[in-house]
Design an enzyme around this catalytic site. Sequence first.
Site: not given
Lengths: 301, 256
Positions: A20, A72, A129, A190, A264
């Site tokens: 993500s 975010l 986050c 993680i 990622g």
Amino acid sequence: MNTQTTIAGITFKNPVMTASGTFGSGMEYSEFVDLNQLGAVVTKGVANVPWPGNPTPRVAEVYGGMLNAIGLQNPGIDVFMERDIPFLKQYDTRIIVNICGKTVEDYVEVVERLGEEPAVAMLEINVSCPNVKEGAIAFGQKADALFHITREVKKHARQPVIMKLSPNVTDITEMARAAEAAGADALSLINTITGMKIDIHKRKFVLANKTGGMSGPAIKPVAVRMVYQTAQAVQIPIIGMGGIATAEDAIEFILAGASAVSIGAMNFVNPYTTVEVVRGIEEYMRQYRVENLTELIGAVQ
Amino acid sequence: MKEKQTAIILSQREIAPQIYNMWIETDLAEQAKPGQFLCIYPKDKSTLLPRPISICEVREDRKALRIVYRVAGQGTREFAGYRTGDTIAVMGTLGNGFPVEDAVGKKVFLMGGGIGIPPILQLAKEIRGEKQILLGYRDAHTFLREDMEKYGSVYLATEDGSVGVRGNVMDAIAENGLEADLIYACGPMPMLRAVKAYAAEHSMRAYISLEERMACGVGACLGCVVKTKEVDHHSHVKNARICTDGPVFEADEVDI
């Protein structure tokens, strides 16, 4: 040869997903990779309302990795439902939506909206986050808070729930057990490791946020260790991530106990990483005559 | 179509202290537009992220690209060590580029400051209109000046006053009594803020090319954003992605 893997009753064609925040909702990378070849696309975190994110600079390079403090930024669930979900529905891949929030109510609102959308296979709850001051990380660093939010989300969720864990804790297995006890269907880990970089010439923090989450190949050994420890501590499946650059890296995570893996930061270095890892896992399975990928999960001795 | 590929270095030389000029052979040249950039990847695995570097010039046959960059750290130091025949990993072409068609029939300022000068060269080659090229340097190392002189009237400014007007490109406008209908600019943030203020004062349109620390280069990571006056069409907040929605923005649309 069967590369399928199953998490909480959902079957994925292969164990390779996107982490993500590194892949948007797939649109940008669809110019480089065929999304049909991925096990799942895990989307950038989405909140109940648009979030502007942090001031810039938001990213910095560090040895063998990077720091980010995006904060975010996201367009909110309304735009996400109207634009991003229809885009992803065109592809034969699973959709996992990452959800962020500042309060339990924020998370629940998004969880309920996504419950209306059967194309969403799973929900990933971002309680880890490190770049958002309120909410978010606070839920992910205390076992009782994590238990509470997991239970609330589970009450409202129509899809299986993945809790994404922070490595910035004393004992990740305590957090994993709390999420499992509250009914989480799976765990992903993680998230990034909190870091800092200082520009010695300007005597200033490189990131506007001062701290940022570290990702990239340099964090991989920490991530593999945490996946292994967590796999020993809980029964629910794990999606492993942290610095995966190659199929060999992905297989390490699977042997440590991950049922699937996410790519990622390496998407930024090589936009073709995801599909190369898919191909590489198949080659490994051929080389070692592995009939089913599931044989490899937790197979380290 | 964006692509990451291996390019071959045709030539490289230092054209001013710590400023390097490199020609690379790549079919990305076919689609390259002025103001677009490339992401160039260091080979050293400790420096993972691509370096965004603007396209300075497209060779006439559209088979090669020229980049002019400053050695600013470990990655660009590695690039500076490359020789003819070496390979280099590049992704491109990225960003929107300058809207050249707006200049047709107009009197334009093409303004470059420091390492913001290189993208102005291909722009000067392609743009139709009356071109006044304003270049700002630190000192007498006026790289790319002769190339620019082929495409318009060049006015120089240097911080130390060694060549042209002492000061910056804004001082060069004033000292030379220049006027224009439209501005295209690339340079350090203080220069771009001055351009924005000048354009607002003269009710002119100005296109400015921005830079920011980037990670992905393709609009996915949201690392390189600039604050916008209005809610952005993609992000739905007042932030636009420099790598994808830019790097060129209308000055009055961004909050810099």
